[in-house]
Design a protein around this motif. Structure first.
Motif, PDB file in Angstrom:
ATOM      1  N   THR A 126      -7.049  11.328   2.201  1.00 41.10           N
ATOM      2  CA  THR A 126      -7.610  11.600   0.869  1.00 41.10           C
ATOM      3  C   THR A 126      -6.840  10.930  -0.263  1.00 41.10           C
ATOM      4  N   PHE A 127      -5.630  10.424   0.007  1.00 40.03           N
ATOM      5  CA  PHE A 127      -4.866   9.789  -1.073  1.00 40.03           C
ATOM      6  C   PHE A 127      -4.243   8.465  -0.652  1.00 40.03           C
ATOM      7  N   ILE A 128      -3.381   8.474   0.353  1.00 36.09           N
ATOM      8  CA  ILE A 128      -2.592   7.285   0.681  1.00 36.09           C
ATOM      9  C   ILE A 128      -3.470   6.107   1.090  1.00 36.09           C
ATOM     10  N   ASP A 129      -4.458   6.359   1.962  1.00 37.82           N
ATOM     11  CA  ASP A 129      -5.298   5.267   2.461  1.00 37.82           C
ATOM     12  C   ASP A 129      -6.498   4.979   1.559  1.00 37.82           C
ATOM     13  N   THR A 130      -6.632   5.725   0.477  1.00 36.07           N
ATOM     14  CA  THR A 130      -7.774   5.529  -0.417  1.00 36.07           C
ATOM     15  C   THR A 130      -7.320   5.278  -1.851  1.00 36.07           C
ATOM     16  N   VAL A 131      -6.893   6.339  -2.538  1.00 38.33           N
ATOM     17  CA  VAL A 131      -6.503   6.234  -3.950  1.00 38.33           C
ATOM     18  C   VAL A 131      -5.312   5.301  -4.130  1.00 38.33           C
ATOM     19  N   ARG A 132      -4.256   5.517  -3.323  1.00 37.72           N
ATOM     20  CA  ARG A 132      -3.070   4.667  -3.487  1.00 37.72           C
ATOM     21  C   ARG A 132      -3.379   3.224  -3.082  1.00 37.72           C
ATOM     22  N   LYS A 133      -4.141   3.044  -2.034  1.00 34.62           N
ATOM     23  CA  LYS A 133      -4.489   1.692  -1.578  1.00 34.62           C
ATOM     24  C   LYS A 133      -5.203   0.918  -2.683  1.00 34.62           C
ATOM     25  N   ALA A 134      -6.107   1.603  -3.395  1.00 32.07           N
ATOM     26  CA  ALA A 134      -6.822   0.962  -4.501  1.00 32.07           C
ATOM     27  C   ALA A 134      -5.874   0.641  -5.649  1.00 32.07           C
ATOM     28  N   ALA A 135      -4.907   1.534  -5.915  1.00 30.26           N
ATOM     29  CA  ALA A 135      -3.942   1.307  -6.994  1.00 30.26           C
ATOM     30  C   ALA A 135      -3.048   0.111  -6.679  1.00 30.26           C
ATOM     31  N   VAL A 136      -2.634  -0.009  -5.413  1.00 32.97           N
ATOM     32  CA  VAL A 136      -1.798  -1.141  -5.003  1.00 32.97           C
ATOM     33  C   VAL A 136      -2.568  -2.447  -5.156  1.00 32.97           C
ATOM     34  N   ALA A 137      -3.867  -2.422  -4.845  1.00 33.36           N
ATOM     35  CA  ALA A 137      -4.693  -3.619  -4.988  1.00 33.36           C
ATOM     36  C   ALA A 137      -4.744  -4.077  -6.445  1.00 33.36           C
ATOM     37  N   LYS A 138      -4.697  -3.126  -7.382  1.00 36.73           N
ATOM     38  CA  LYS A 138      -4.750  -3.449  -8.811  1.00 36.73           C
ATOM     39  C   LYS A 138      -3.377  -3.820  -9.378  1.00 36.73           C
ATOM     40  N   ALA A 139      -2.372  -3.023  -9.027  1.00 36.11           N
ATOM     41  CA  ALA A 139      -1.064  -3.153  -9.675  1.00 36.11           C
ATOM     42  C   ALA A 139       0.001  -3.798  -8.802  1.00 36.11           C
ATOM     43  N   GLY A 140      -0.246  -3.902  -7.496  1.00 35.63           N
ATOM     44  CA  GLY A 140       0.778  -4.399  -6.584  1.00 35.63           C
ATOM     45  C   GLY A 140       1.765  -3.300  -6.240  1.00 35.63           C
ATOM     46  N   GLU A 141       2.578  -3.528  -5.221  1.00 29.81           N
ATOM     47  CA  GLU A 141       3.604  -2.551  -4.852  1.00 29.81           C
ATOM     48  C   GLU A 141       4.617  -2.415  -5.979  1.00 29.81           C
ATOM     49  N   ARG A 142       4.953  -1.189  -6.337  1.00 35.92           N
ATOM     50  CA  ARG A 142       5.907  -0.955  -7.415  1.00 35.92           C
ATOM     51  C   ARG A 142       7.219  -0.434  -6.857  1.00 35.92           C
ATOM     52  N   GLN A 143       8.329  -0.946  -7.390  1.00 37.69           N
ATOM     53  CA  GLN A 143       9.666  -0.530  -6.975  1.00 37.69           C
ATOM     54  C   GLN A 143      10.291   0.375  -8.031  1.00 37.69           C
ATOM     55  N   ALA A 144      11.192   1.244  -7.585  1.00 35.66           N
ATOM     56  CA  ALA A 144      11.879   2.147  -8.518  1.00 35.66           C
ATOM     57  C   ALA A 144      12.750   1.350  -9.478  1.00 35.66           C
ATOM     58  N   LEU A 145      12.764   1.751 -10.747  1.00 40.53           N
ATOM     59  CA  LEU A 145      13.612   1.115 -11.748  1.00 40.53           C
ATOM     60  C   LEU A 145      15.085   1.302 -11.394  1.00 40.53           C
ATOM     61  N   SER A 146      15.901   0.323 -11.745  1.00 42.90           N
ATOM     62  CA  SER A 146      17.325   0.353 -11.391  1.00 42.90           C
ATOM     63  C   SER A 146      18.050   1.547 -11.998  1.00 42.90           C
ATOM     64  N   ASP A 147      17.661   1.947 -13.213  1.00 43.39           N
ATOM     65  CA  ASP A 147      18.381   3.008 -13.916  1.00 43.39           C
ATOM     66  C   ASP A 147      18.337   4.344 -13.187  1.00 43.39           C
ATOM     67  N   VAL A 148      17.276   4.579 -12.406  1.00 38.52           N
ATOM     68  CA  VAL A 148      17.167   5.859 -11.701  1.00 38.52           C
ATOM     69  C   VAL A 148      17.893   5.810 -10.361  1.00 38.52           C
ATOM     70  N   MET A 149      18.149   4.607  -9.864  1.00 39.08           N
ATOM     71  CA  MET A 149      18.769   4.452  -8.545  1.00 39.08           C
ATOM     72  C   MET A 149      20.269   4.206  -8.605  1.00 39.08           C
ATOM     73  N   LEU A 150      20.752   3.756  -9.769  1.00 38.43           N
ATOM     74  CA  LEU A 150      22.136   3.301  -9.878  1.00 38.43           C
ATOM     75  C   LEU A 150      22.822   3.878 -11.108  1.00 38.43           C
ATOM     76  N   PRO A 151      24.163   4.072 -11.036  1.00 33.13           N
ATOM     77  CA  PRO A 151      24.921   4.441 -12.242  1.00 33.13           C
ATOM     78  C   PRO A 151      24.905   3.285 -13.238  1.00 33.13           C
TER      79      PRO A 151
END
Length: 296
Positions: free
Chosen positions: A186-211
């Motif tokens: 209901t989400f990963i193979d449908t809604v998210r798949k469509a979002a990835v097709a529009k926006a591409g895979e998104r990575q986490a911003l550095s500020d949230v992952m690193l000091p």
């Protein structure tokens, strides 16, 4: 814009949650501290169970994490106003040691939905000093997508939810057995798949992952993945090798990342070279993803 607040404040509420109390790594000792409950009873932190699920685990100690702030000038419940996200971040950043919800991704709804919540390892243990003791498969429970102006009257008056919670399907299975496949369908193979097709895979911003220091170093590393460097790498590979398929675009991205990382390590401060395992992994991953983007 600055918050329209002046004079005496009736009530201010900081919403958040307590977390931690468990980190099952052989080299990380259990907490020896005690906590006092509101009723006055004392318990060892090592015996406090915040959650029953085996993951995510954050720290052997207890911590507080805030994700929202609201205020009421009059003090009345009906007068509460939610502080806009950017103002919330600005206030929290001025409180030393406060853990608060930093942006993982910023952009449109599609940009946010395209984030890979299924494979997002929680960054909190590393940010709490456990970066050299990562736990295998320590996935984040999920992510919260919120409108940056949530709480503003013109946003809330639309009658559409301004906050959405997306859970990792593996965690969903622990909480609600049998729901993992339903979430995927209901989400990963449908809604998210469509979002990835529009926006591409998104990575986490550095500020949230690193000091702060490592985040600044990450920005310098990404700058090393330049068009000029890509041209040099491509000239070494040779156009014919690419056209014949002897070298794939993935191979080219990997060569570009290695080249950028090599020069970065020559110039960077020893503090970055000797930073924790978790932070080094983030730096390398960020470098590869930028190289893959450049090579496409």
């Amino acid at each position: 814009d600055a918050l329209p607040i002046c004079g005496r404040m009736g009530r201010v509420v900081m919403n958040g949650e307590l977390f931690g109390g468990r980190y099952t790594h052989p080299l990380v000792p259990k907490s020896t501290k005690w906590c006092t409950m509101p009723n006055g009873k004392k318990f060892p932190i090592a015996g406090v169970q915040i959650q029953r699920e085996p993951f995510p685990q954050y720290s052997p100690e207890l911590h507080f994490f805030t994700f929202d702030l609201k205020y009421s000038v009059s003090g009345a419940e009906e007068d509460f106003i939610i502080v806009g996200y950017d103002d919330f971040v600005d206030m929290c950043s001025k409180v030393p040691g406060l853990l608060y919800a930093k942006p993982i991704v910023r952009g449109t709804l599609d940009d946010c939905i395209a984030f890979d919540v299924e494979n997002f390892i929680t960054p909190l243990p590393a940010l709490l000093g456990l970066g050299n003791y990562p736990l295998e498969g320590n996935l984040a429970e999920g992510v919260v997508i919120r409108h940056v102006n949530r709480g503003r009257k013109d946003i809330e008056s639309k009658g559409v939810s301004s906050i959405i919670k997306l859970r990792c399907s593996s965690f969903m299975e622990l909480k609600h057995p049998g729901k993992q496949q339903e979430l995927k369908e209901t989400f990963i193979d449908t809604v998210r798949k469509a979002a990835v097709a529009k926006a591409g895979e998104r990575q986490a911003l550095s500020d949230v992952m690193l000091p702060e220091v490592e985040s600044a170093a990450c920005a310098l590393l990404i700058n090393n993945v330049s068009d000029g460097r890509l041209s040099n790498v491509m000239s070494r590979i040779g156009r014919d090798s690419l056209l014949k398929g002897e070298v794939t675009k993935t191979d080219a991205a990997l060569l570009l990342a290695k080249d950028a990382l090599k020069d970065f390590l020559k110039e960077t401060d020893p503090l970055i070279i000797n930073t924790s395992i978790s932070f080094r992994k983030v730096l390398i991953t960020k470098c590869y993803h930028e190289s893959d983007r450049k090579s496409t």
